[in-house]
Design a protein around this motif. Sequence first.
Motif, mmCIF file in Angstrom:
data_model
loop_
_atom_site.group_PDB
_atom_site.id
_atom_site.type_symbol
_atom_site.label_atom_id
_atom_site.label_comp_id
_atom_site.label_asym_id
_atom_site.label_seq_id
_atom_site.Cartn_x
_atom_site.Cartn_y
_atom_site.Cartn_z
ATOM 1 N N GLY A 160 -31.481 18.649 -20.912
ATOM 2 C CA GLY A 160 -30.756 17.531 -21.511
ATOM 3 C C GLY A 160 -29.251 17.695 -21.395
ATOM 4 N N GLU A 161 -28.555 17.371 -22.479
ATOM 5 C CA GLU A 161 -27.085 17.404 -22.494
ATOM 6 C C GLU A 161 -26.541 18.801 -22.224
ATOM 7 O OE1 GLU A 161 -24.782 14.947 -23.071
ATOM 8 O OE2 GLU A 161 -26.342 13.403 -22.993
ATOM 9 N N GLN A 162 -27.336 19.830 -22.537
ATOM 10 C CA GLN A 162 -26.844 21.200 -22.386
ATOM 11 C C GLN A 162 -26.690 21.617 -20.923
ATOM 12 O OE1 GLN A 162 -25.933 21.898 -25.300
ATOM 13 N NE2 GLN A 162 -27.173 20.192 -26.079
ATOM 14 N N VAL A 163 -27.150 20.773 -20.008
ATOM 15 C CA VAL A 163 -27.048 21.119 -18.600
ATOM 16 C C VAL A 163 -25.625 20.929 -18.068
ATOM 17 C CG1 VAL A 163 -27.445 18.893 -17.438
ATOM 18 C CG2 VAL A 163 -28.486 20.963 -16.517
ATOM 19 N N LYS A 164 -24.792 20.198 -18.794
ATOM 20 C CA LYS A 164 -23.466 19.826 -18.284
ATOM 21 C C LYS A 164 -22.612 21.030 -17.905
ATOM 22 C CE LYS A 164 -23.038 15.336 -20.600
ATOM 23 N NZ LYS A 164 -22.275 14.533 -21.580
ATOM 24 N N ARG A 165 -22.583 22.042 -18.753
ATOM 25 C CA ARG A 165 -21.722 23.193 -18.451
ATOM 26 C C ARG A 165 -22.248 23.982 -17.262
ATOM 27 N NH1 ARG A 165 -19.357 25.783 -24.082
ATOM 28 N NH2 ARG A 165 -18.713 23.811 -25.036
ATOM 29 N N LEU A 166 -23.568 24.071 -17.132
ATOM 30 C CA LEU A 166 -24.125 24.765 -15.978
ATOM 31 C C LEU A 166 -23.842 23.984 -14.696
ATOM 32 C CD1 LEU A 166 -27.621 25.987 -17.256
ATOM 33 C CD2 LEU A 166 -25.383 27.065 -17.475
ATOM 34 N N HIS A 167 -23.957 22.674 -14.774
ATOM 35 C CA HIS A 167 -23.701 21.834 -13.609
ATOM 36 C C HIS A 167 -22.244 21.961 -13.164
ATOM 37 C CE1 HIS A 167 -22.816 18.058 -11.439
ATOM 38 N NE2 HIS A 167 -24.058 18.174 -10.985
ATOM 39 N N ALA A 168 -21.326 21.990 -14.126
ATOM 40 C CA ALA A 168 -19.898 22.107 -13.803
ATOM 41 C C ALA A 168 -19.575 23.457 -13.175
ATOM 42 C CB ALA A 168 -19.065 21.895 -15.061
ATOM 43 N N ALA A 169 -20.358 24.497 -13.533
ATOM 44 C CA ALA A 169 -20.084 25.843 -13.016
ATOM 45 C C ALA A 169 -20.724 26.096 -11.656
ATOM 46 C CB ALA A 169 -20.593 26.882 -14.014
ATOM 47 N N GLY A 170 -21.683 25.255 -11.256
ATOM 48 C CA GLY A 170 -22.400 25.485 -10.011
ATOM 49 C C GLY A 170 -21.646 25.004 -8.785
ATOM 50 N N ILE A 171 -22.162 25.388 -7.634
ATOM 51 C CA ILE A 171 -21.617 24.939 -6.357
ATOM 52 C C ILE A 171 -22.230 23.585 -6.028
ATOM 53 C CG2 ILE A 171 -21.449 25.422 -3.890
ATOM 54 C CD1 ILE A 171 -21.690 28.394 -4.576
ATOM 55 N N PRO A 172 -21.417 22.530 -5.848
ATOM 56 C CA PRO A 172 -21.970 21.199 -5.566
ATOM 57 C C PRO A 172 -22.832 21.217 -4.309
ATOM 58 C CG PRO A 172 -19.647 21.056 -6.116
ATOM 59 C CD PRO A 172 -19.952 22.517 -5.948
#
Length: 388
Positions: A108-120
């Motif tokens: 859910g919403e908690q994925v945002k920080r992981l997504h921002a830290a990953g390689i697009p």
Amino acid sequence: MIAVEQWTGEEALLLRSVMRLSVRVFAQRLGISPRTVSHWAENTAGVCRPSMAQILDTALAQCTPEEQEAFRVRHASLRDGSGSAATGDARPAPCTVISHKFLPVYLGEQVKRLHAAGIPRAPGPGGLDQAVLPGAHPTARTSNVHVYACGIALVHLEEHRRVDSLTDLARWRYRSYLADRSWVGQRLSCLLDEHGVDVQVRPASLDPEYVLSVYELREHSWTADGLDTALQLLTTPSVLVNRQDPEDIRPLGPGVEDDKFRTGWAHPEAIAFDGGASRGVSGWSGVAYHPRSDERALTMDQILALELDVQALWAVSSHILHLIEDGQDPVMPEEYSWRFLRSAYFRLTTARPTETAQHRVMREAILATSELPDRLRAAQDALRESNS
């Protein structure tokens, strides 16, 4: 026009195979009960009644020219005796397999920080926005965490196995699932810690709901029917082992795998996708694929890209439908509400001008056996109703 002198269960199942439809959808297309289709699988030599033969004649006449040609060629092979009985190489044998496991978790919403830290990463067939973090699995050849902006963290593990039989591979598969599911929970917990996500706002469980596998069959000694049976068994390994005790997976008994090869076993709901340059089978619990050394063959990257998006969307729709089952109104962020699901559905189910015939049949087989389109429509309708 192709004429079938006598429709048996074997011919009926062959028609379903070339149409690349699941048992349920094939039954709906013919206007019959799914039990009838299952009965054909249990009694392939049984002759269909005249009324059923007429229904099958009509269904064959309505097939595309490509499907009719595939039916003609494979039907001729059956009648020549080369397609139904197993040949000399149809027996258990050692092989090398590359296993790809997909383990999705809804964050859910908690994925945002992981997504921002990953390689697009470039969007796949479903057009989903994603980024990738390292998996750091202790034994896998490669491991990655695909973080989807729509709320999913999906772990992909690539493992190489050399086994003496497909029963050995099935035992390893189910035994390793328990450890891998536990490891995924621990890995996601560590990543959330690293990126400052408060424990109190995390999902109640970080345990993947299910595990799907894609197997690439590499080194082997099978040809013809032996290869077809091997791909079927790779897709549905549960027919080889006893899973009553998840911590003690055992073979069903001596000679079970030999018998499957001897009879040319095929799961009634699995769908084959082959175009001459390669062979594959898609089922509910997995996909098996054997590439050929040919530039026309599908690549594993094409299959994996589709499966990544399919499994991510399956997890999203599963989350929404679970909320409904629990008596809650499903709510998603506006950018990932019913219009998002509608767009993903359209992208996955619509052929592209540059899509090859092999890619199309692979895509259709995976979507049919996963039943993802039905789940997406159900989740889409639920979200639209909740927002109205």
